[in-house]
Design a protein around this motif. Structure first.
Motif, PDB file in Angstrom:
ATOM      1  N   MET A  31      45.676  42.523  39.637  1.00 47.24           N
ATOM      2  CA  MET A  31      44.239  42.238  39.641  1.00 47.24           C
ATOM      3  C   MET A  31      43.442  43.503  39.963  1.00 47.24           C
ATOM      4  O   MET A  31      42.390  43.763  39.363  1.00 47.24           O
ATOM      5  CB  MET A  31      43.917  41.145  40.667  1.00 47.24           C
ATOM      6  N   LEU A  34      43.444  45.725  36.894  1.00 44.34           N
ATOM      7  CA  LEU A  34      42.518  45.241  35.865  1.00 44.34           C
ATOM      8  C   LEU A  34      41.074  45.591  36.224  1.00 44.34           C
ATOM      9  O   LEU A  34      40.284  45.989  35.359  1.00 44.34           O
ATOM     10  CB  LEU A  34      42.679  43.732  35.683  1.00 44.34           C
ATOM     11  N   PHE A  35      40.726  45.460  37.499  1.00 42.37           N
ATOM     12  CA  PHE A  35      39.368  45.807  37.916  1.00 42.37           C
ATOM     13  C   PHE A  35      39.099  47.300  37.712  1.00 42.37           C
ATOM     14  O   PHE A  35      38.069  47.699  37.170  1.00 42.37           O
ATOM     15  CB  PHE A  35      39.169  45.430  39.384  1.00 42.37           C
ATOM     16  N   THR A  38      38.262  48.639  34.183  1.00 42.73           N
ATOM     17  CA  THR A  38      36.948  48.426  33.571  1.00 42.73           C
ATOM     18  C   THR A  38      36.132  49.711  33.490  1.00 42.73           C
ATOM     19  O   THR A  38      35.153  49.779  32.744  1.00 42.73           O
ATOM     20  CB  THR A  38      36.143  47.359  34.350  1.00 42.73           C
ATOM     21  N   PHE A  52      34.834  40.594  31.310  1.00 43.04           N
ATOM     22  CA  PHE A  52      36.058  41.159  31.870  1.00 43.04           C
ATOM     23  C   PHE A  52      35.813  41.679  33.286  1.00 43.04           C
ATOM     24  O   PHE A  52      36.597  41.432  34.202  1.00 43.04           O
ATOM     25  CB  PHE A  52      36.565  42.281  30.962  1.00 43.04           C
ATOM     26  N   THR A  56      37.377  40.108  37.015  1.00 46.36           N
ATOM     27  CA  THR A  56      38.292  40.916  37.830  1.00 46.36           C
ATOM     28  C   THR A  56      37.707  41.425  39.139  1.00 46.36           C
ATOM     29  O   THR A  56      38.458  41.812  40.032  1.00 46.36           O
ATOM     30  CB  THR A  56      38.795  42.130  37.022  1.00 46.36           C
ATOM     31  N   THR A  57      36.385  41.418  39.276  1.00 46.20           N
ATOM     32  CA  THR A  57      35.764  42.034  40.460  1.00 46.20           C
ATOM     33  C   THR A  57      36.195  41.380  41.766  1.00 46.20           C
ATOM     34  O   THR A  57      36.594  42.061  42.722  1.00 46.20           O
ATOM     35  CB  THR A  57      34.230  42.000  40.345  1.00 46.20           C
ATOM     36  N   GLY A  59      38.826  39.792  42.401  1.00 46.44           N
ATOM     37  CA  GLY A  59      40.229  40.082  42.649  1.00 46.44           C
ATOM     38  C   GLY A  59      40.416  41.413  43.339  1.00 46.44           C
ATOM     39  O   GLY A  59      41.308  41.578  44.186  1.00 46.44           O
ATOM     40  N   ALA A  60      39.568  42.373  42.989  1.00 44.74           N
ATOM     41  CA  ALA A  60      39.659  43.689  43.627  1.00 44.74           C
ATOM     42  C   ALA A  60      39.291  43.606  45.101  1.00 44.74           C
ATOM     43  O   ALA A  60      39.983  44.137  45.963  1.00 44.74           O
ATOM     44  CB  ALA A  60      38.734  44.664  42.908  1.00 44.74           C
ATOM     45  N   TYR A 259      37.410  32.316  44.750  1.00 42.68           N
ATOM     46  CA  TYR A 259      37.337  33.386  43.751  1.00 42.68           C
ATOM     47  C   TYR A 259      36.238  33.072  42.730  1.00 42.68           C
ATOM     48  O   TYR A 259      35.464  33.954  42.337  1.00 42.68           O
ATOM     49  CB  TYR A 259      38.689  33.489  43.054  1.00 42.68           C
TER      50      TYR A 259
END
Length: 412
Positions: A31, A34-35, A38, A52, A56-57, A59-60, A259
C-alpha cells in the motif's frame, strides 16, 4: 501456551510464530509502494490519477501506525524475562543499519550520477546517523532515501525499549486495557487537538496541514512512540489472555471502514487518529487468531510469510526503484492508463526481486552473524525464556513516510 507464568502474568514459552502478522507487513508495504508511485507514474487521465491517489493515500498514513505498533508488539512478545540492554541494542542496530547504509549509498549514487544533484553534507550526516526525523525542516527529513525517516523514529524506540519494558510489565493484567484505552485516547484526541495550538503557518497543499503540524503529527519521534508503546501494551494483553473485543474478521471490517471514511475527517485526525484503534484491534486479534489457528490460511501460508520477511528490504528499496525507473522510462510525464499500470507492475516486480537480493545477501546474514542471541558472551536462554530467536513474526524494522507524496513502512 504453557500453564506457567512469569511474575507479570505473562505465559512463558509462549508460541512466537505469528505468521498472519508477518504477512500483513508485506500487504501494508505494498500500500505504501502504491501511494508513493502516484508521484512517479503519472496517468494522462485526471480521473484515473485522482482515483488512484484517493484509494492509496489512507493506506500510506495507516501503514506507519501499523508498523510502529507492530514493532512495539513484536519486541515485547519475543523479549526474554531478563532483557540484556547491550544485547538488545546490538541486535536492533544490526537489524536496521546494514540495509539503511546500503540504500543510503545507492541513493547517493543515483542522485549524483543520474539526477545530477549536489549532495548536502549536513543532510547526509543526519540521514546516516538517523537523526533526520528530529529536524523541523521537511527537506532534512526526506533527504536521500526519503522513507528512512521512520528508522529515525524506530531508533528512539529501540533505545528506550529497555526502560519501557519493565514499566509495561509492572502493569497488572486486569488494568492493561485501561492503560491502552487511555493511550489510544491520547493519540486519537489529545495529539490532534494539541497541534492546533502551534503557531500559524502557511498550509501545505494536499496535506491541508502546516509544516509544523505535519512534522509533529507524522514524523516527530516522541509523538510516534505513543503508537510503539500501544503495541507493547497489546502484546501484554494477548500474552496474559485478556479478552479481545472483536474477532480478526471484525477487526478487518473496522479497518476497512476507517480506511473508507478516513478522508472525510479533518486533516489533523486523518493521518493517524482515524486508523489507530482499528489497527490496534487488527494486530491483537490477528495474534490471537494465529495462536488459535488449526488450519493454514492465506495469511499464514508459507509464500505470504516469505513475502512478509522481505517487507523491510522492500520498504527501503522501493523508492529508488520508482525514482530511477520513472527517470529511465519517462513515467514522470503523463502516460496512458494501460501503460501506467503495466509500468507500475514492472516497478513492483523489480522492487520485489531486488528486495529478495538485499534480504538474502545483506539483511539476513547480518542478523545471523551479528544479531543472534547465540553469539559468544550472550546470555543463555533459561527454560522459562521466550524463544525469541525462533520467532517468525518479523521483528519489526522501520517504516517511512515522506513529503506530500510519500509515506511509510518497515519491520521484521
Amino acid at each position: 501456551m504453557t500453564s506457567s507464568t512469569n511474575g507479570d502474568g505473562t505465559a512463558v514459552n509462549q508460541p512466537t510464530s505469528l505468521p498472519s502478522l508477518t504477512s500483513l507487513r508485506f500487504i501494508v508495504a505494498v500500500m505504501i509502494f502504491l501511494f508513493h508511485s502516484t508521484n512517479y507514474v503519472l496517468f494522462a487521465s485526471p480521473n484515473v490519477g485522482e482515483r488512484f491517489l484517493g484509494l492509496t493515500t489512507m493506506g500510506a498514513w495507516a501503514g506507519m501506525s501499523f508498523f510502529f505498533m507492530l514493532s512495539g508488539f513484536v519486541l515485547t512478545w519475543v523479549a526474554r524475562p531478563k532483557l540484556g540492554t547491550l544485547t538488545h541494542w546490538r541486535r536492533r542496530l544490526m537489524r536496521v543499519y546494514p540495509n539503511h547504509l546500503l540504500m543510503f549509498v545507492v541513493t547517493a549514487i543515483i542522485m549524483v550520477t543520474v539526477l545530477n544533484q549536489v549532495l548536502d553534507t549536513r543532510v547526509a550526516l543526519l540521514n546516516i546517523f538517523l537523526l533526520q526525523a528530529w529536524s523541523p525542516d521537511l527537506m532534512d527529513r526526506i533527504g536521500f532515501n526519503s522513507v528512512s525517516w521512520s528508522l529515525s523514529a524506530e531508533l528512539l524506540f529501540y533505545v528506550a525499549f529497555p526502560v519501557l519494558l519493565p514499566l509495561v510489565r509492572k502493569i497488572r493484567p486486569e488494568r492493561l486495557w485501561a492503560w491502552l484505552i487511555g493511550l489510544l485516547a491520547t493519540i486519537t484526541l489529545a495529539v490532534p487537538l494539541a497541534v492546533e495550538l502551534l503557531p500559524s503557518q502557511e498550509v501545505m497543499p494536499f496535506l491541508d496541514l502546516t509544516p509544523n503540524e505535519f512534522w509533529i503529527l507524522f514524523h516527530f519521534p516522541p509523538t510516534r512512540m505513543l503508537e510503539f508503546v500501544a503495541g507493547m501494551l497489546l502484546a501484554r494483553i494477548v500474552a496474559t489472555g485478556r479478552r479481545i473485543p472483536v474477532s480478526f474478521g471484525g477487526a478487518m471490517a473496522l479497518t476497512v471502514a476507517a480506511y473508507a471514511f478516513g478522508p472525510m475527517f479533518p486533516p489533523e485526525f486523518r493521518m493517524v487518529a482515524v486508523m489507530v484503534v482499528p489497527l490496534a484491534l487488527l494486530i491483537a486479534s490477528g495474534a490471537v487468531s494465529d495462536l488459535n489457528r488449526t488450519r493454514t490460511t492465506l495469511l499464514s501460508s508459507a509464500p505470504m510469510v516469505r513475502m512478509g520477511n522481505l517487507s523491510y528490504s522492500f520498504y527501503l528499496m522501493h523508492m529508488q526503484v520508482l525514482v530511477l525507473g520513472s527517470y529511465l522510462l519517462g513515467t514522470d510525464k503523463p502516460v496512458s492508463t494501460p501503460k501506467g499500470f503495466a509500468v507500475l507492475a514492472l516497478f513492483f516486480a523489480v522492487a520485489v526481486v531486488l528486495s529478495w537480493v538485499m534480504y538474502t545477501v545483506v539483511e539476513r546474514p547480518a542478523m545471523l552473524r551479528f544479531g543472534s542471541h547465540s553469539r559468544k558472551g550472550a546470555a543463555k536462554t533459561t527454560p522459562s525464556a521466550v524463544p525469541a530467536a525462533r520467532s517468525t513474526v518479523a521483528e519489526p524494522a522501520p517504516a517511512a513516510a515522506d513529503s506530500v507524496t510519500e509515506s511509510p513502512v518497515g519491520v521484521r
